[in-house]
Write an enzyme that holds these catalytic residues in place. Structure first.
Site, PDB file in Angstrom:
ATOM      1  N   LYS A  24      22.140  34.049  44.094  1.00  0.00           N
ATOM      2  CA  LYS A  24      23.017  34.515  42.774  1.00  0.00           C
ATOM      3  C   LYS A  24      22.513  35.681  41.990  1.00  0.00           C
ATOM      4  O   LYS A  24      21.221  35.922  42.504  1.00  0.00           O
ATOM      5  CB  LYS A  24      23.271  33.224  41.737  1.00  0.00           C
ATOM      6  CG  LYS A  24      24.046  32.096  42.442  1.00  0.00           C
ATOM      7  CD  LYS A  24      25.312  32.302  42.873  1.00  0.00           C
ATOM      8  CE  LYS A  24      25.756  31.271  43.904  1.00  0.00           C
ATOM      9  NZ  LYS A  24      25.843  29.898  43.536  1.00  0.00           N
TER      10      LYS A  24
HETATM   11  C1  LIG Z   1      26.408  28.640  43.759  1.00  0.00           C
HETATM   12  C2  LIG Z   1      27.806  27.862  42.967  1.00  0.00           C
HETATM   13  C3  LIG Z   1      27.832  26.561  42.360  1.00  0.00           C
HETATM   14  C4  LIG Z   1      26.661  25.587  42.276  1.00  0.00           C
HETATM   15  O1  LIG Z   1      25.608  26.420  42.053  1.00  0.00           O
HETATM   16  P1  LIG Z   1      24.200  25.427  42.337  1.00  0.00           P
HETATM   17  O2  LIG Z   1      23.132  26.267  41.256  1.00  0.00           O
HETATM   18  O3  LIG Z   1      23.955  25.957  44.009  1.00  0.00           O
HETATM   19  O4  LIG Z   1      24.299  24.073  42.178  1.00  0.00           O
HETATM   20  C5  LIG Z   1      28.920  26.218  41.717  1.00  0.00           C
HETATM   21  N1  LIG Z   1      30.070  27.242  41.761  1.00  0.00           N
HETATM   22  C6  LIG Z   1      29.979  28.228  42.345  1.00  0.00           C
HETATM   23  C7  LIG Z   1      31.270  29.249  42.334  1.00  0.00           C
HETATM   24  C8  LIG Z   1      28.897  28.849  43.014  1.00  0.00           C
HETATM   25  O5  LIG Z   1      28.856  29.953  43.527  1.00  0.00           O
END
Ligand SMILES: *Cc1c(COP(=O)(O)O)cnc(C)c1O
Length: 393
Positions: free
Chosen positions: A192
């Protein structure tokens, strides 16, 4: 093409995304390891306050994943059995799963065909007497059409939540992601836009939501370990059923250090996107997604859409060919309602969200992260051009 035995564009795989870690990040983490608090320490409110200020929200609540952030948000608005929450089909499964964790029912809304963001009109058509909230996903990093979504939510007395896991650093009509809706959920997974390893955050202007989420992340207990330590007491009360969704101080100091570079990183990804846009515009085999003029796109992903009518190969072949060139392509996303768990549990089948399902056959995410150098972007462009020429109809 490398797929046919030729030389790949790159000798080593370029991933579709990866973290940027520098010496300051490393020092922040090693310093906290030598401190008194590894969890529930002073780094947590410090990170929360800094993140709230960065996103223009009044409150920020740190948790240990983006998934926990979504779960906490659903809990804060008391989603329970019989409640419906509208979510887009074109997202990661965690968005819809958070509704299920609370006993609610996710109702899948189809995408806008140009942006692949949730289509506000389609979302509104799904509202029933049971609907409590909409979770809008800033797919790829582009903020959703929040004016339209806000009007719909207000008209039907719904809570508007953003799954902003892709869009930290972005903005909508000049307002930063994190202060656009009732609650915004962030993920700090390494792919991310900024990372804490694992981690998440919810921003809100609603103090009651923030309090409920702070309690929820700590087993439903009203005080945390440090508060009791400072007060010299031992008593605590578990008021409701919660979880251990606490972020550690180790994660929080990393987040603080990363946050300082988010604006600069966003600009870098936007510059790469601009290069991609210009390079791909003349290629009849692909077209990028539409970007609204009133947003600042955070570009967690750069999604290429194949114009299959101009190609002799399908997405699968394009994917394999680009991987063989050592370009780390990916696909975001398999529409959630078509996952086996959802089809078994709800009997929802292909055809429910035709735009998202058709888009799924055409989309490829190509490398996009702030640490890419110009040569990396040039390699991606060269590989896409090469494969498009090979598969030109
Ligand atoms: C990465 C992601 C999540 C979940 O996040 P985590 O930190 O991996 O639990 C939820 N929604 C979207 C759209 C994502 O890209």
């Amino acid at each position: 093409m490398a797929l046919e035995g030729g030389t790949p564009v790159r000798a080593k795989l370029l991933p579709y995304s990866r973290q940027s870690i520098d010496e300051q990040d490393v020092c922040a983490v090693t310093d906290v390891l030598r401190s008194d608090w590894l969890t529930t320490g002073p780094a947590i409110p410090a990170f929360e306050q800094a993140f709230a200020a960065f996103t223009g929200a009044q409150h920020a609540v740190a948790v240990n994943s983006g998934t926990a952030a979504l779960h906490a948000a659903m809990h804060a608005i008391s989603i329970t059995e019989g409640d419906e929450v509208i979510v887009p089909a074109m997202t990661f499964a965690a968005t819809a799963n958070a509704v299920l964790y609370c006993g609610g029912t996710p109702v899948f809304a189809d995408s806008d065909p140009e942006t692949l963001l949730i289509d506000p009109k389609k979302a509104e058509s799904l509202i029933t007497a049971k609907t409590k909230a909409i979770i809008a996903v800033d797919y790829g990093g582009q903020p959703c059409e929040y004016d339209a979504l806000r009007a719909i939510a207000d008209r039907h007395h719904l809570v508007l939540v953003a799954d902003a896991c892709h869009s930290v650093g972005g903005s909508y009509k000049g307002r930063p992601v994190g202060s656009l809706v009732d609650m915004s959920c962030f993920s700090f997974h390494p792919v991310k836009p900024m990372t804490t390893g694992e981690g998440g955050m919810i921003t809100t202007d609603n103090a009651e939501f923030a309090n409920r989420m702070r309690r929820f992340r700590n087993h439903g207990i009203t005080s945390d370990h440090r508060q009791r330590h400072e007060e010299g007491g031992w008593f605590y009360a578990m008021e409701e059923l919660g979880y251990n969704y606490r972020l550690t101080d180790i994660h929080a100091v990393l987040g603080m250090a990363q946050m300082k570079r988010v604006s600069e990183w966003t600009k870098r990804r936007q510059a790469i996107a601009k290069r991609y846009d210009a390079a791909f515009a003349p290629l009849p085999q692909v077209r990028p997604l539409k970007v609204h003029p009133d947003v600042s796109h955070a570009y967690h992903l750069y999604v290429l859409r194949l114009r299959l009518e101009a190609c002799t190969a399908d997405r699968e072949k394009f994917f394999k060919a680009l991987r063989m060139e050592n370009i780390g392509v990916n696909v975001h996303y398999i529409p959630v309602h078509t996952h086996p768990y959802y089809t078994k549990r709800f009997g929802v089948r292909a055809g429910l969200c035709p735009v998202a399902e058709a888009a799924y056959e055409q989309i490829i995410s190509i490398p996009m992260f702030s640490g890419m150098v110009d040569q990396d972007a040039a390699d991606v462009i060269e590989a896409v051009e090469k494969v498009c020429q090979a598969y030109a109809r």
